[in-house]
Write a protein that holds these residues in place. Structure first.
Motif, short mmCIF file in Angstrom:
data_model
loop_
_atom_site.label_atom_id
_atom_site.label_comp_id
_atom_site.label_asym_id
_atom_site.label_seq_id
_atom_site.Cartn_x
_atom_site.Cartn_y
_atom_site.Cartn_z
N CYS A 1 -59.89 -57.54 13.13
CA CYS A 1 -59.55 -57.36 11.54
C CYS A 1 -60.68 -56.83 10.76
O CYS A 1 -61.74 -57.08 10.96
CB CYS A 1 -59.15 -58.53 11.00
N PHE B 1 -60.87 -56.27 7.59
CA PHE B 1 -60.76 -56.72 6.09
C PHE B 1 -61.81 -57.52 5.72
O PHE B 1 -61.72 -57.99 4.51
CB PHE B 1 -59.48 -57.20 5.73
N CYS B 2 -62.48 -57.94 6.38
CA CYS B 2 -64.05 -58.57 5.99
C CYS B 2 -65.15 -58.36 6.94
O CYS B 2 -64.50 -57.99 8.07
CB CYS B 2 -63.95 -59.94 5.11
N LEU C 1 -66.44 -60.53 9.03
CA LEU C 1 -66.54 -61.17 9.94
C LEU C 1 -65.95 -60.64 11.27
O LEU C 1 -66.24 -60.90 12.44
CB LEU C 1 -65.75 -62.49 9.86
N LEU C 2 -65.30 -59.55 11.12
CA LEU C 2 -64.30 -58.75 12.01
C LEU C 2 -63.70 -59.76 13.19
O LEU C 2 -64.14 -59.65 14.22
CB LEU C 2 -65.37 -58.00 12.57
N LEU D 1 -57.15 -61.67 16.74
CA LEU D 1 -55.83 -61.69 16.04
C LEU D 1 -54.59 -61.26 17.02
O LEU D 1 -54.83 -60.39 18.05
CB LEU D 1 -55.74 -60.99 14.86
N GLY E 1 -54.41 -64.58 11.37
CA GLY E 1 -55.36 -64.30 10.30
C GLY E 1 -55.25 -65.10 9.15
O GLY E 1 -54.33 -65.94 9.09
N CYS E 2 -56.43 -64.90 8.43
CA CYS E 2 -56.49 -65.59 6.98
C CYS E 2 -55.58 -64.96 6.01
O CYS E 2 -54.92 -63.88 6.31
CB CYS E 2 -57.76 -65.69 6.56
N ARG F 1 -56.45 -63.19 3.63
CA ARG F 1 -56.89 -61.87 3.36
C ARG F 1 -56.42 -60.78 4.34
O ARG F 1 -55.89 -59.65 3.97
CB ARG F 1 -58.33 -61.88 3.08
N HIS G 1 -63.99 -65.43 3.04
CA HIS G 1 -64.12 -65.26 4.61
C HIS G 1 -63.35 -66.40 5.21
O HIS G 1 -63.79 -67.35 5.62
CB HIS G 1 -65.56 -65.18 5.29
N ARG H 1 -61.94 -67.24 7.68
CA ARG H 1 -61.76 -67.97 8.81
C ARG H 1 -63.16 -68.19 9.47
O ARG H 1 -63.41 -68.76 10.49
CB ARG H 1 -61.27 -67.27 9.81
S1 SF4 Z 1 -61.76 -64.11 7.83
FE1 SF4 Z 1 -59.89 -63.14 7.38
S2 SF4 Z 1 -60.20 -60.94 6.63
FE2 SF4 Z 1 -62.08 -61.61 7.59
S3 SF4 Z 1 -62.08 -60.66 9.50
FE3 SF4 Z 1 -61.43 -62.82 9.86
S4 SF4 Z 1 -59.27 -62.58 9.50
FE4 SF4 Z 1 -59.95 -60.85 8.93
#
Ligand code: SF4
Length: 453
Positions: free
Chosen positions: A24, A26-27, A29-30, A34, A48-49, A51, A163, A165
Motif C-alpha cells: 500500500c 498511502f502511508c 508503513l507500506l 493487502l 487495508g485501513c 486511509r 497509520h 495498521r
Molecule cells: S497503515 Fe493503512 S495507509 Fe498505511 S500502509 Fe498500512 S494499509 Fe496503507
C-alpha cells in the motif's frame, strides 16, 4: 513513449483480477499484505485501513494533458514542459511524491539543469534530520519492534489515525517471530487527545496515558529524562538546578508535584517502566510534532534512549514518511551524499536545509520555474506561486491554481510497478501494477521531458 503513455485512460481495464501481497503506497508503513480485487477499474480492498481503502477506491477522473488549460497530447505537453525548463535559470523540482524511480528521474533532470530538489513534506522530516546530523540516534525498525519490544511509548502523535495498521501489525500482532502470545506489551501514550482504542487485545498488558498538551510534552520528557538518569525532580533537586529547561518548567508552575499538569508520581511510575523494560521503543510521527522547536523534542527522546541503553535495550521508531518522502530522501542521500534540499546550480550537489527549502524559496521569490510531482495522494497540491509551473499529478489532485502545463500520471503500486522505501528506511518494497489505468509513471514523463531538453 508507448501507446500506454498517452496520458488518457483509453483502453479501460476489463475482467476481474485478484492481487495478493499488495504493498500500500498511502502511508510510510507500506503494509505489504493487502489483497486487492480489481473489477474493471474498481478496486476492492482486503486488509487495508480506512486511509488505504479511501486511496485505492478513490474514483479516478478522466484526465488529459493540459497546456495553459487547453487539452494537448502527451508529446505536446512534454515539449511545452521542456521549453519551460530550458528557459529557467534556477528551476525548482518539488513535491517529489512518488517512488524511487521518480526520485531518480527528478535528481537526474535537476542535475542536468542546475536545479534544486526538495520534498513537499520535508519540513516534518527535518525534525528528525537535524537530530541525526547533530547527535545521531539509536533507532529500531518496524520488524524489530514487532518481534522484540515489551514497551511502546507513543509520543505526541495520533498514530492510530495517521497509520491505521500500526497497532494491528506491530503492537498487537497474534504472533511474532520468536513466540506467540507469551510476550505482552505495555503501551504508554504521552499527549492529550490521542486515540488509544487500538491498544487492546490479548497482547496488551497495560495502557497508561499521560494527557498533557502537545506544547508541554517536552516538559514531561525532561522530567522522565531526569528520573532515568537517577535524579529527583523535586523543585530543590540537583537535577532541577542543573537542568534549566526542567527548572523553568517547574518554576513556572510553582509546583514540583506536577509537571505539565501531570502528577509527579504518575511520571515517576512511567519512568520506572522505562527502566524496567527489556526492549522499549519510543514512537513518534514527525509531521505530528507540531510544537515549537520540535527537533528539540526529538533530540530529548533520543537522549532518553541513549541513557537507557546503558542498562537495558531501548530505541526510537519514527513513523510518518507519507507521499513517498523516505523514497525521495533515501534516493537523494545515496546519489548525492545529502538529504533533500540539494541544489545542483554550481554543477555539483550542494546542501543547505534553509537555503534550498523550496517553500521558502518560492515565498522569497527565488527560482524561476517549478516542476511539481504528486503521484500518490490528492492533498499535496501545488503551492501558490507566480513562476511557470509544470505539474505531474494523479488525476483529481487538488490544485490551488491552474498549472502552466499539467500531465496526468499514474500512482506507483496501482497503475505501474515500482519500489518505495519504508518509513524506517531499512527496506524498499516492490509495488505492483494493479492495472487500474494506463497512465504513465512520473519517472517516464520526467525522462521524456529531460530527453526533449
Ligand atoms: S497503515 Fe493503512 S495507509 Fe498505511 S500502509 Fe498500512 S494499509 Fe496503507
Amino acid at each position: 513513449m508507448t501507446a500506454q503513455a498517452e496520458g488518457d485512460r483509453s483502453g479501460e481495464p476489463t475482467g476481474t483480477h485478484i492481487y495478493n501481497n499488495v504493498t500500500c503506497p498511502f502511508c510510510g508503513l507500506l503494509c505489504d499484505d493487502l489483497q486487492i480485487t480489481r473489477t474493471g477499474s474498481l478496486l476492492k480492498v482486503n486488509n487495508g485501513c480506512p486511509r488505504a481503502t479511501a486511496g485505492f477506491q478513490r474514483p479516478l477522473p478522466a484526465a488529459k494533458p493540459l497546456i495553459r488549460g487547453s487539452e494537448a497530447s502527451l508529446e505536446e505537453a512534454v515539449k511545452a514542459a521542456a521549453e519551460i525548463v530550458r528557459g529557467a535559470k534556477l528551476p525548482l523540482y518539488g513535491g517529489m511524491a512518488g517512488d524511487v524511480a521518480n526520485a531518480r528521474a527528478m535528481l537526474s533532470i535537476a542535475d542536468r539543469t542546475g536545479g534544486v530538489v526538495d520534498h513537499a513534506l520535508s519540513e516534518g522530516q527535518y525534525r528528525n534530520f537535524r537530530v541525526v546530523q547533530t547527535s545521531g540516534w539509536i533507532m529500531s525498525t518496524l520488524t524489530e519492534a514487532r518481534n522484540r519490544a515489551d514497551l511502546f511509548v507513543i509520543v505526541g502523535s495520533d498514530i492510530h489515525k495517521l497509520h491505521g495498521r500500526f497497532f494491528d501489525r506491530i503492537v498487537t500482532p497474534d504472533e511474532t517471530m520468536f513466540e506467540s502470545l507469551g510476550g505482552k506489551r505495555t503501551v504508554i501514550f504521552i499527549g492529550e487527545g490521542l486515540d488509544t482504542s487500538a491498544a487492546t487485545g490479548p497482547r496488551v498488558k497495560e495502557v497508561i496515558t499521560l494527557p498533557t498538551a502537545k506544547d508541554r510534552i517536552p516538559e514531561v520528557l525532561a522530567a522522565i529524562s531526569a528520573i532515568v538518569r537517577g535524579h529527583p525532580i523535586s523543585s530543590g533537586g540537583e537535577e532541577v538546578k542543573r537542568n534549566s529547561l526542567l527548572a523553568s518548567f517547574l518554576g513556572s508552575s510553582g509546583n514540583a508535584d506536577e509537571v505539565a499538569g501531570i502528577k509527579r508520581a504518575d511520571i515517576e511510575k512511567v519512568a520506572e517502566k522505562f527502566k524496567a523494560a527489556n526492549y522499549g521503543v519510543l514512537v513518534w510521527s514527525p509531521p505530528a510534532l507540531s510544537m515549537p522547536e520540535a527537533d528539540l523534542t526529538v533530540h530529548m527522546m533520543t537522549e532518553i534512549v541513549r541513557e537507557l541503553n546503558t542498562t537495558t535495550r531501548f530505541a526510537g521508531l519514527s513513523l510518518g514518511g507519507n507521499e513517498g518522502a523516505p523514497s525521495a530522501a533515501s534516493t537523494c542521500t545515496w546519489q548525492t551524499g545529502y538529504p533533500l534540499r540539494v541544489s545542483f546550480a554550481s554543477g555539483a550537489p550542494e546542501y543547505d536545509a534553509n537555503r534550498y527549502n523550496i517553500a521558502r524559496m518560492l515565498t522569497d521569490g527565488e527560482g524561476d520555474m517549478l516542476m511539481w510531482v504528486a503521484s500518490i495522494g490528492t492533498d499535496i497540491g501545488l503551492p501558490q506561486t507566480a513562476v511557470p509551473t509544470v505539474v505531474l499529478g494523479t488525476p483529481g489532485l487538488r490544485l490551488a491554481q491552474p498549472p502552466t502545463v499539467y500531465i496526468p500520471v499514474g500512482t506507483p503500486g496501482i497503475d505501474h510497478t515500482g519500489q518505495m522505501v519504508r518509513c524506517d528506511n531499512v527496506v524498499s518494497l516492490p509495488m505492483q501494477n494493479l492495472g487500474r489505468s494506463q497512465l504513465p509513471s512520473s519517472a517516464d514523463v520526467l525522462a521524456a521531458i529531460e530527453a526533449a531538453l
